[in-house]
Write a protein that holds these residues in place. Structure first.
Motif, PDB file in Angstrom:
ATOM      1  N   LEU A  45      -1.730  -2.697   0.264  1.00 11.40           N
ATOM      2  CA  LEU A  45      -3.181  -3.258   0.807  1.00 11.40           C
ATOM      3  C   LEU A  45      -3.459  -4.504   0.009  1.00 11.40           C
ATOM      4  O   LEU A  45      -3.334  -5.795  -0.310  1.00 11.40           O
ATOM      5  CB  LEU A  45      -3.872  -3.062   0.938  1.00 11.40           C
ATOM      6  CG  LEU A  45      -5.696  -2.938   2.197  1.00 11.40           C
ATOM      7  CD1 LEU A  45      -4.665  -3.335   3.324  1.00 11.40           C
ATOM      8  CD2 LEU A  45      -6.498  -2.367   2.176  1.00 11.40           C
ATOM      9  N   LEU A  46      -3.080  -4.555  -1.844  1.00 12.71           N
ATOM     10  CA  LEU A  46      -3.570  -5.206  -2.817  1.00 12.71           C
ATOM     11  C   LEU A  46      -2.683  -6.146  -2.669  1.00 12.71           C
ATOM     12  O   LEU A  46      -2.941  -7.011  -2.698  1.00 12.71           O
ATOM     13  CB  LEU A  46      -3.322  -4.635  -3.909  1.00 12.71           C
ATOM     14  CG  LEU A  46      -3.613  -5.355  -5.428  1.00 12.71           C
ATOM     15  CD1 LEU A  46      -4.752  -5.970  -5.286  1.00 12.71           C
ATOM     16  CD2 LEU A  46      -3.370  -4.766  -6.495  1.00 12.71           C
ATOM     17  N   PHE A  47      -1.120  -5.935  -2.807  1.00 13.23           N
ATOM     18  CA  PHE A  47       0.105  -6.323  -2.526  1.00 13.23           C
ATOM     19  C   PHE A  47      -0.143  -8.019  -1.488  1.00 13.23           C
ATOM     20  O   PHE A  47       0.226  -9.173  -1.408  1.00 13.23           O
ATOM     21  CB  PHE A  47       1.289  -6.578  -2.433  1.00 13.23           C
ATOM     22  CG  PHE A  47       2.678  -6.587  -1.441  1.00 13.23           C
ATOM     23  CD1 PHE A  47       3.740  -7.751  -3.328  1.00 13.23           C
ATOM     24  CD2 PHE A  47       3.321  -6.692  -0.868  1.00 13.23           C
ATOM     25  CE1 PHE A  47       4.594  -7.942  -3.093  1.00 13.23           C
ATOM     26  CE2 PHE A  47       4.588  -7.393  -0.358  1.00 13.23           C
ATOM     27  CZ  PHE A  47       4.699  -8.502  -1.324  1.00 13.23           C
ATOM     28  N   VAL A  48      -0.854  -7.319  -0.215  1.00  7.34           N
ATOM     29  CA  VAL A  48      -0.898  -8.123   0.589  1.00  7.34           C
ATOM     30  C   VAL A  48      -1.908  -8.996   0.544  1.00  7.34           C
ATOM     31  O   VAL A  48      -1.647 -10.155   0.798  1.00  7.34           O
ATOM     32  CB  VAL A  48      -1.044  -7.330   2.058  1.00  7.34           C
ATOM     33  CG1 VAL A  48      -1.971  -8.202   3.584  1.00  7.34           C
ATOM     34  CG2 VAL A  48       0.011  -6.334   2.568  1.00  7.34           C
ATOM     35  N   PHE A  49      -2.786  -8.418   0.049  1.00 12.91           N
ATOM     36  CA  PHE A  49      -3.446  -9.429   0.003  1.00 12.91           C
ATOM     37  C   PHE A  49      -3.577 -10.782  -1.360  1.00 12.91           C
ATOM     38  O   PHE A  49      -3.955 -11.939  -1.418  1.00 12.91           O
ATOM     39  CB  PHE A  49      -5.572  -8.826  -0.376  1.00 12.91           C
ATOM     40  CG  PHE A  49      -5.967  -8.580   0.934  1.00 12.91           C
ATOM     41  CD1 PHE A  49      -6.579  -9.146   1.534  1.00 12.91           C
ATOM     42  CD2 PHE A  49      -5.483  -7.433   1.398  1.00 12.91           C
ATOM     43  CE1 PHE A  49      -7.274  -9.028   3.527  1.00 12.91           C
ATOM     44  CE2 PHE A  49      -6.697  -7.027   2.698  1.00 12.91           C
ATOM     45  CZ  PHE A  49      -6.703  -7.526   3.488  1.00 12.91           C
ATOM     46  N   LEU A 103     -12.073   1.972  -3.844  1.00 15.78           N
ATOM     47  CA  LEU A 103     -10.723   2.585  -5.055  1.00 15.78           C
ATOM     48  C   LEU A 103     -10.391   0.827  -4.800  1.00 15.78           C
ATOM     49  O   LEU A 103      -9.411   0.328  -5.422  1.00 15.78           O
ATOM     50  CB  LEU A 103      -9.657   3.389  -3.686  1.00 15.78           C
ATOM     51  CG  LEU A 103      -8.139   3.415  -4.049  1.00 15.78           C
ATOM     52  CD1 LEU A 103      -8.098   3.671  -5.530  1.00 15.78           C
ATOM     53  CD2 LEU A 103      -7.415   4.261  -2.989  1.00 15.78           C
ATOM     54  N   LEU A 104     -10.072   0.435  -3.187  1.00 16.25           N
ATOM     55  CA  LEU A 104      -9.904  -0.541  -2.795  1.00 16.25           C
ATOM     56  C   LEU A 104     -10.403  -2.019  -3.656  1.00 16.25           C
ATOM     57  O   LEU A 104     -10.454  -2.801  -4.414  1.00 16.25           O
ATOM     58  CB  LEU A 104     -10.407  -0.935  -1.473  1.00 16.25           C
ATOM     59  CG  LEU A 104      -9.150  -0.395  -0.775  1.00 16.25           C
ATOM     60  CD1 LEU A 104      -9.200  -0.103   0.643  1.00 16.25           C
ATOM     61  CD2 LEU A 104      -7.650  -0.315  -1.013  1.00 16.25           C
ATOM     62  N   MET A 141     -10.176  -9.518   0.946  1.00 13.52           N
ATOM     63  CA  MET A 141      -9.440  -8.069   0.788  1.00 13.52           C
ATOM     64  C   MET A 141     -11.506  -7.166   0.584  1.00 13.52           C
ATOM     65  O   MET A 141     -11.144  -6.221   1.411  1.00 13.52           O
ATOM     66  CB  MET A 141      -9.255  -7.715  -0.962  1.00 13.52           C
ATOM     67  CG  MET A 141      -8.333  -6.384  -0.577  1.00 13.52           C
ATOM     68  SD  MET A 141      -7.343  -6.152  -2.334  1.00 13.52           S
ATOM     69  CE  MET A 141      -6.973  -4.001  -2.191  1.00 13.52           C
ATOM     70  N   VAL A 142     -12.371  -7.738   0.092  1.00 12.97           N
ATOM     71  CA  VAL A 142     -13.271  -6.729   0.309  1.00 12.97           C
ATOM     72  C   VAL A 142     -13.992  -6.575   1.168  1.00 12.97           C
ATOM     73  O   VAL A 142     -14.672  -5.707   2.180  1.00 12.97           O
ATOM     74  CB  VAL A 142     -14.696  -7.552  -0.593  1.00 12.97           C
ATOM     75  CG1 VAL A 142     -15.858  -6.822  -0.701  1.00 12.97           C
ATOM     76  CG2 VAL A 142     -13.843  -7.475  -2.368  1.00 12.97           C
ATOM     77  N   VAL A 143     -14.059  -8.052   2.572  1.00  7.45           N
ATOM     78  CA  VAL A 143     -14.458  -8.233   3.576  1.00  7.45           C
ATOM     79  C   VAL A 143     -13.266  -7.122   3.914  1.00  7.45           C
ATOM     80  O   VAL A 143     -13.902  -6.398   5.280  1.00  7.45           O
ATOM     81  CB  VAL A 143     -14.322  -9.124   4.192  1.00  7.45           C
ATOM     82  CG1 VAL A 143     -14.420  -9.796   5.525  1.00  7.45           C
ATOM     83  CG2 VAL A 143     -14.952 -10.434   3.635  1.00  7.45           C
ATOM     84  N   TRP A 144     -12.391  -6.911   4.283  1.00  9.91           N
ATOM     85  CA  TRP A 144     -11.502  -5.631   4.744  1.00  9.91           C
ATOM     86  C   TRP A 144     -11.634  -4.608   5.022  1.00  9.91           C
ATOM     87  O   TRP A 144     -11.634  -3.845   5.908  1.00  9.91           O
ATOM     88  CB  TRP A 144      -9.980  -6.350   5.272  1.00  9.91           C
ATOM     89  CG  TRP A 144      -9.134  -5.056   5.666  1.00  9.91           C
ATOM     90  CD1 TRP A 144      -8.645  -3.965   4.752  1.00  9.91           C
ATOM     91  CD2 TRP A 144      -7.935  -5.068   6.711  1.00  9.91           C
ATOM     92  NE1 TRP A 144      -7.779  -3.258   5.836  1.00  9.91           N
ATOM     93  CE2 TRP A 144      -7.076  -3.569   6.119  1.00  9.91           C
ATOM     94  CE3 TRP A 144      -8.347  -5.977   7.673  1.00  9.91           C
ATOM     95  CZ2 TRP A 144      -6.573  -3.760   7.699  1.00  9.91           C
ATOM     96  CZ3 TRP A 144      -7.249  -5.883   8.615  1.00  9.91           C
ATOM     97  CH2 TRP A 144      -6.849  -4.629   8.802  1.00  9.91           C
ATOM     98  N   ALA A 201     -10.883  -6.474  -7.451  1.00  8.30           N
ATOM     99  CA  ALA A 201     -11.392  -7.058  -8.689  1.00  8.30           C
ATOM    100  C   ALA A 201      -9.795  -7.952  -9.698  1.00  8.30           C
ATOM    101  O   ALA A 201     -10.337  -9.213  -9.686  1.00  8.30           O
ATOM    102  CB  ALA A 201     -11.871  -6.580  -9.617  1.00  8.30           C
ATOM    103  N   SER A 202      -8.723  -7.257  -9.330  1.00  7.55           N
ATOM    104  CA  SER A 202      -7.748  -7.879 -10.430  1.00  7.55           C
ATOM    105  C   SER A 202      -7.117  -8.977  -9.617  1.00  7.55           C
ATOM    106  O   SER A 202      -6.864 -10.471 -10.837  1.00  7.55           O
ATOM    107  CB  SER A 202      -6.271  -6.893 -10.153  1.00  7.55           C
ATOM    108  OG  SER A 202      -6.289  -7.215  -8.865  1.00  7.55           O
ATOM    109  N   LEU A 203      -7.463  -9.537  -7.568  1.00  7.54           N
ATOM    110  CA  LEU A 203      -7.266 -10.748  -7.845  1.00  7.54           C
ATOM    111  C   LEU A 203      -7.976 -11.988  -7.983  1.00  7.54           C
ATOM    112  O   LEU A 203      -7.292 -12.683  -8.148  1.00  7.54           O
ATOM    113  CB  LEU A 203      -7.624 -10.731  -6.383  1.00  7.54           C
ATOM    114  CG  LEU A 203      -6.333  -9.466  -5.203  1.00  7.54           C
ATOM    115  CD1 LEU A 203      -7.611  -9.486  -4.025  1.00  7.54           C
ATOM    116  CD2 LEU A 203      -4.985  -9.651  -5.702  1.00  7.54           C
TER     117      LEU A 203
END
Length: 423
Positions: A59-63, A125-126, A110-113, A131-133
């Motif tokens: 999911l991180l990769f997608v966003f 976890l998400l 990503m937070v909204v999702w 935050a790394s983004l």
């Protein structure tokens, strides 16, 4: 007897080769440390929790793709051509500010999702990974300075030290038998640590807070970057469409063999962008700004890299497939040997991106990858009864179509420019 060492020293003194060696070393170290870290995390968490962790990283990769709207493909040619210090600072400030904005957009998205679609147990976890983004792409602007300047040793040193520290932390967490959230925290902290070290070490143009953003440049970079970004998304989909479609056609065992083989090919693919980052500043960006043409060696070098990796994979597959996955995955040897041939047209198509963007044909990058995606869909969506072979056939054809379309658009542009100049 002294001729060969002298020539070797002259070859190694070339900045593009030195940059390539350091960036390849960084990629090899990254893959090695990643393999060890993932193994330890899997043993700590078990199958279910490790699946949660892998889902979160996916999911991180997608966003994170949102943060590529001001990608290096668009910025690097301008940075290579910019020699005036004041102009460079305006360019870097515009890039940095734009990347901060799209990084913030990616993090918020990503937070909204997460809040809207993910269960409460997975949300912490998400949130941590999101935050790394905020720092990943913005502070990669500093990395880009060294890549364009072909002085990349510090990048490898930073990767080595941070990966060692990350691995030490993971080993400690392995013995403490912690939850998945702690591993996500380590991954997130790594992004912030790398960003801080970039700021501390790379002062070629001063610290980021001394750069001056320019609204006009930000708008230009966003408009051109958005066009290329669509093409990048098409490329990503080309590389994932086979695994989406074939999941419903292959048996669970055969699909596992296929994804294992192509997961390793994904690692091999990343050597293409590494080679472009090291070689394009000399062979495309600066050279073209003076002569009007990229070096004739650029595309053949990328082609030869694809041939070399294909031959290496064919030779070494019987050794590293059982070593990494175990003897149960021996059928993946034949899959990866055949599948590795897609790297040859793939690297050729990828090499054209730098030339097209430096020529100002940003739209051509998107057109050629969208054409490739269309070719892949035509060959993948109907069941041709080729089993797993339909995957590399579709992807290889997509890369070939993309290369041909890109070459035709480049040729058409040059013919048109010549006619205009003649008239």
């Amino acid at each position: 007897m002294t001729v060969l060492p002298l020539r070797l020293r002259q070859l190694l003194s070339r900045r593009e080769l030195s940059s390539l060696i350091w960036l390849v070393l960084e990629k090899v170290l990254q893959l090695a440390f990643s393999a060890i870290s993932v193994g330890l995390i899997a043993r700590t968490l078990g199958v279910h929790a490790f699946g949660e962790f892998q889902y979160a990283l996916a999911l991180l990769f997608v966003f994170s793709a949102i943060g590529l709207m001001a990608g290096s493909e668009t910025v690097a040619p301008q940075l290579a051509a910019s020699s005036d210090p004041a102009s460079r600072k305006r360019l870097l400030g515009s890039v940095f500010a734009l990347r901060l904005l799209v990084g913030l957009l990616a993090g918020i998205s990503m937070v909204v999702w997460t809040v809207a679609a993910e269960p409460d147990s997975r949300q912490p976890l998400l949130f941590i990974l999101a935050a790394s983004l905020l720092v990943a792409e913005p502070f990669n602007t500093l990395r880009l300075i060294r890549e364009v300047g072909q002085n990349t040793r510090v990048i490898t040193v930073i990767r080595l030290v941070t990966s060692c520290l990350k691995l030490i932390c993971i080993v400690v967490l392995y013995f403490l038998d912690v939850s998945v959230t702690w591993f996500a925290l380590i991954y997130c902290v790594e992004y912030f640590a790398v960003a801080a070290w970039f700021v501390y070490t790379i002062r070629d143009d001063g610290p980021p807070w001394s750069w001056q953003p320019c609204r006009e440049r930000m708008i230009y970079l966003f408009s051109k970057g958005l066009v290329v970004w669509i093409g990048v998304l098409a490329l990503i989909l080309i590389q994932r469409l086979d695994r989406i479609v074939l999941e419903t056609r292959l048996t669970a065992v055969l699909y596992g063999q296929y994804t294992a083989a192509f997961g390793l090919l994904d690692s091999g693919w990343f050597f293409g962008p590494v080679a472009i980052a090291a070689l394009a500043p000399s062979l495309v960006y600066r050279r073209q700004s003076v002569t009007g043409k990229a070096s004739v060696l650029f595309v053949p070098i990328l082609l030869m890299l694809g041939v070399f990796l294909t031959a290496s994979i064919g030779l070494l597959a019987p050794f590293f497939i059982p070593l990494i996955y175990g003897s149960a995955f021996d059928p993946a040897i034949g899959i990866i040997r055949l599948g590795s041939f897609i790297l040859i047209p793939g690297f050729a198509a990828l090499s054209l991106d730098a030339i097209l963007i430096r020529t100002g044909l940003h739209y051509a990058v998107t057109i050629k990858w969208l054409a490739g995606l269309g070719a892949a869909a035509v060959l993948l969506l109907p069941d041709l009864h080729l089993s797993w072979r339909q995957g590399p056939l579709a992807v290889g054809t997509a890369y070939t179509v993309s290369f041909v379309i890109g070459a035709l658009l480049l040729y058409h542009s040059r013919v048109t420019s010549q006619k205009t100049a003649a008239s």
